[in-house]
Design an enzyme around this catalytic site. Structure first.
Site, PDB file in Angstrom:
ATOM      1  N   ASP A  67      75.503  11.413  47.887  1.00  0.00           N
ATOM      2  CA  ASP A  67      75.646  11.656  46.449  1.00  0.00           C
ATOM      3  C   ASP A  67      74.682  10.747  45.700  1.00  0.00           C
ATOM      4  O   ASP A  67      74.051   9.872  46.302  1.00  0.00           O
ATOM      5  CB  ASP A  67      77.095  11.416  46.002  1.00  0.00           C
ATOM      6  CG  ASP A  67      77.706  10.210  46.671  1.00  0.00           C
ATOM      7  OD1 ASP A  67      76.964   9.243  46.933  1.00  0.00           O
ATOM      8  OD2 ASP A  67      78.913  10.228  46.943  1.00  0.00           O
ATOM      9  N   ASP A  69      74.478   8.142  42.709  1.00  0.00           N
ATOM     10  CA  ASP A  69      75.198   7.317  41.739  1.00  0.00           C
ATOM     11  C   ASP A  69      74.208   6.729  40.738  1.00  0.00           C
ATOM     12  O   ASP A  69      73.067   6.419  41.073  1.00  0.00           O
ATOM     13  CB  ASP A  69      75.938   6.182  42.458  1.00  0.00           C
ATOM     14  CG  ASP A  69      77.043   6.720  43.366  1.00  0.00           C
ATOM     15  OD1 ASP A  69      77.561   7.809  43.075  1.00  0.00           O
ATOM     16  OD2 ASP A  69      77.369   6.046  44.356  1.00  0.00           O
ATOM     17  N   ASP A 173      77.303  -5.338  47.437  1.00  0.00           N
ATOM     18  CA  ASP A 173      77.670  -5.976  48.706  1.00  0.00           C
ATOM     19  C   ASP A 173      76.467  -6.397  49.556  1.00  0.00           C
ATOM     20  O   ASP A 173      76.307  -7.577  49.890  1.00  0.00           O
ATOM     21  CB  ASP A 173      78.657  -5.096  49.515  1.00  0.00           C
ATOM     22  CG  ASP A 173      78.259  -3.623  49.580  1.00  0.00           C
ATOM     23  OD1 ASP A 173      77.149  -3.272  49.141  1.00  0.00           O
ATOM     24  OD2 ASP A 173      79.069  -2.823  50.108  1.00  0.00           O
TER      25      ASP A 173
HETATM   26  P1  ATP Z   1      77.565   6.189  51.218  1.00  0.00           P
HETATM   27  O1  ATP Z   1      76.264   6.875  51.208  1.00  0.00           O
HETATM   28  O2  ATP Z   1      78.168   6.132  52.552  1.00  0.00           O
HETATM   29  O3  ATP Z   1      78.502   6.675  50.138  1.00  0.00           O
HETATM   30  P2  ATP Z   1      77.175   3.984  49.464  1.00  0.00           P
HETATM   31  O4  ATP Z   1      76.274   2.788  49.566  1.00  0.00           O
HETATM   32  O5  ATP Z   1      76.875   4.969  48.386  1.00  0.00           O
HETATM   33  O6  ATP Z   1      77.234   4.663  50.880  1.00  0.00           O
HETATM   34  P3  ATP Z   1      79.712   3.678  48.204  1.00  0.00           P
HETATM   35  O7  ATP Z   1      81.022   3.235  48.773  1.00  0.00           O
HETATM   36  O8  ATP Z   1      79.599   5.058  47.692  1.00  0.00           O
HETATM   37  O9  ATP Z   1      78.620   3.404  49.303  1.00  0.00           O
HETATM   38  O10 ATP Z   1      79.380   2.631  47.059  1.00  0.00           O
HETATM   39  C1  ATP Z   1      78.276   2.792  46.175  1.00  0.00           C
HETATM   40  C2  ATP Z   1      77.645   1.444  45.899  1.00  0.00           C
HETATM   41  O11 ATP Z   1      78.572   0.584  45.248  1.00  0.00           O
HETATM   42  C3  ATP Z   1      77.194   0.697  47.162  1.00  0.00           C
HETATM   43  O12 ATP Z   1      75.906   1.072  47.552  1.00  0.00           O
HETATM   44  C4  ATP Z   1      77.250  -0.747  46.702  1.00  0.00           C
HETATM   45  O13 ATP Z   1      76.097  -1.075  45.966  1.00  0.00           O
HETATM   46  C5  ATP Z   1      78.426  -0.753  45.732  1.00  0.00           C
HETATM   47  N1  ATP Z   1      79.693  -1.139  46.387  1.00  0.00           N
HETATM   48  C6  ATP Z   1      80.624  -0.309  46.905  1.00  0.00           C
HETATM   49  N2  ATP Z   1      81.660  -0.994  47.396  1.00  0.00           N
HETATM   50  C7  ATP Z   1      81.388  -2.297  47.196  1.00  0.00           C
HETATM   51  C8  ATP Z   1      82.091  -3.513  47.482  1.00  0.00           C
HETATM   52  N3  ATP Z   1      83.255  -3.495  48.105  1.00  0.00           N
HETATM   53  N4  ATP Z   1      81.510  -4.676  47.099  1.00  0.00           N
HETATM   54  C9  ATP Z   1      80.314  -4.683  46.452  1.00  0.00           C
HETATM   55  N5  ATP Z   1      79.612  -3.589  46.173  1.00  0.00           N
HETATM   56  C10 ATP Z   1      80.137  -2.398  46.527  1.00  0.00           C
HETATM   57 MG    MG Z   2      78.181   6.654  47.903  1.00  0.00          MG
END
Ligand code: ATP
Ligand code: MG
Length: 471
Positions: A67, A69, A173
């Site tokens: 997705d 963001d 993170d």
């Molecule tokens: P995916 O593609 O698997 O969804 P993602 O990196 O987009 O991976 P998400 O859980 O959708 O992961 O979170 C979006 C963003 O928000 C992450 O890339 C990170 O920057 C931030 N984030 C999410 N969870 C945390 C956390 N627990 N602590 C700090 N930052 C976080």
């Molecule tokens: Mg994501």
């Protein structure tokens, strides 16, 4: 900010650094057009707005993002005012969802500071981010009246302190998740040296690893997921901090732990992830029956268990969409099969291993696992002995096919057969529309059953008792 002492503060590559006319860092066609609309509109309204997180990371390593963001300087209320098709959600972490056709949602979050970091600074004279009209009042800030002891308790309990783009990058993170992409200039904005770690294939926390893991131990599971999915190494200090924070996992909200655990399985990386979690000694907290099984059965048990998860991963990565109940059942199947099998006494409901019943009950009670999913998982597991022919069925095996969960149970059975090579003939029979002949079990002829009243409702794997015979 607790900076990694081995690192000099990185200099961000800002959009203004872009020479005019240079090719964009990422192909514009790889972005979702609706997400691009959201970014452009926010910018037209005078806000900063960038792509952030997983989509930037994935595009930079040549993967298709799940997705798109968006992070913005606009406060949630301002985002809502900018889009008609928008709703604000979340309390601990308030953000905007912008809705598009086909159920597509673009998530827009306001730049935030790390609330944990605020403890290190003098408290602001006035609230720098007063709640906007129409917004719910925010929860107390961690630098408020009852200041927590920073040594003792770093756990973040709320996260609505707005900040700048740079603060927002730093509160994320891992470095590879802290990259912004400015679509207008076509430039990656890197405040956290995420590009270096993407190039060198490292998972590294932003800032001090120990602090960042203690603030939110769910990051242990996230590091495991990204390392497994991207096949990156975990940087050594980050790994040591993960080991140290495992004992804090029980302090996290169980629904968050469950969701991150499901994301490992849904992502087709159950095998490397569970191996990493086992090495970190985190499985005993997250999935006790699996930890027990692996501990008691040694290398043979490990081999048997991971044969199931490997089969499951292959299916998921092959593009088969499996519902959560099937994913959970397939992962728990070796544990269910290892438990001594007891043919239910006449009229009794068959059960799965007590440890699995306990786990499912605990997940429903504490981790908001929908009761329906837990029950489906149980039924799928129970059905396996009938599918394999181990459970004697009273009544027709063919009627078993009409059960609403038959297909899901058969999928789990296929995983069993593929993982072990056992019962292939029975599987072929079921798949060809036939049913195998029930195999009498090793304990001898079927026991005579007591008369019971007929039960109603679906009971997968257990058939209704036969009509009473005249004595
Ligand atoms: P995916 O593609 O698997 O969804 P993602 O990196 O987009 O991976 P998400 O859980 O959708 O992961 O979170 C979006 C963003 O928000 C992450 O890339 C990170 O920057 C931030 N984030 C999410 N969870 C945390 C956390 N627990 N602590 C700090 N930052 C976080
Ligand atoms: Mg994501």
């Amino acid at each position: 900010m607790n900076q990694d002492p081995t690192d000099k503060p990185p200099q961000p590559t800002a959009p203004s650094d872009a020479p005019d006319g240079a090719a964009p860092d990422l192909d514009p066609a790889s972005f979702d057009p609706d997400a691009v609309k959201v970014v452009s509109r926010l910018q037209q309204h005078g806000h900063q707005a960038y792509f952030v997180g997983g989509c930037v990371r994935d595009l930079l390593v040549g993967r298709k993002p799940k997705d798109f963001d968006v992070a913005t300087s606009a406060h949630p209320g301002e985002v809502r005012a900018t889009f008609r098709n928008c709703r604000l959600i979340g309390r601990r972490f308030r953000l905007a969802h912008v809705y598009f056709k086909g159920g597509k949602i673009i998530e827009v979050s306001t730049f935030r500071d790390n609330p944990g970091e605020l403890e290190e600074r003098p408290p602001p004279e006035a609230d720098a981010n007063p709640p906007e009209e129409g917004e719910e009042p925010r929860e107390a800030q961690p630098n408020g009246e009852s200041e927590p002891d920073a040594e003792e308790d770093l756990l973040i309990t709320q996260d609505n302190v707005f900040g700048t783009a740079e603060q927002d990058a730093r509160r994320r993170d891992f470095t590879i998740n802290g990259l912004f992409y400015d679509f207008a200039s076509g430039k990656v904005i890197d405040y956290v040296r995420g590009r270096r770690d993407l190039d060198e294939r490292y998972i590294r926390t932003i800032g001090d690893p120990e602090r960042r893991m203690r603030e939110d131990p769910v990051r242990i599971l996230r590091a495991v997921r990204f390392a497994s999915k991207l096949e990156f190494d975990i940087e050594s200090r980050t790994y040591a901090a993960m080991e140290g924070a495992v004992e804090d996992l029980p302090r996290c909200a169980p629904p968050r732990l469950l969701e991150e655990t499901f994301r490992l399985i849904r992502g087709g990386v159950a095998t490397p992830s569970l191996k990493l979690l086992a090495a970190l000694d985190a499985l005993k907290i997250l999935l006790p029956p699996i930890a027990d099984y692996l501990a008691k059965r040694g290398p043979e048990g490990e081999k048997a268990f991971y044969a199931f998860t490997e089969t499951l991963d292959r299916r998921v990565l092959g593009g088969v969409a499996l519902e959560d109940a099937v994913l959970l059942a397939a992962m728990l199947l070796p544990i269910a099969l290892a438990a001594p099998y007891q043919e239910p006494e006449g009229g009794e409901q068959p059960t799965v291993a007590a440890a699995i019943e306990d786990l499912l009950a605990d997940l429903v009670r504490n981790a908001r696992l929908p009761r329906r999913i837990a029950e489906r998982c149980r039924l799928i597991l129970i059905a396996q002995r009938t599918l394999s022919g181990q459970r004697r069925r009273r009544g027709s095996l063919m009627s078993f096919r009409r059960h609403p969960l038959f297909n899901e149970a058969l999928t789990a059975f296929e995983i069993w057969v593929d993982a072990t090579g056992e019962h292939r003939e029975a599987l072929e029979k079921w798949k060809s529309g036939d049913a195998p002949v029930a195999v009498p079990d090793a304990e001898g002829p079927p026991k005579r059953r007591r008369r019971r009243r007929r039960r109603r409702g679906p009971r997968l794997g257990a058939d209704s008792p036969p009509p009473p015979k005249p004595e």
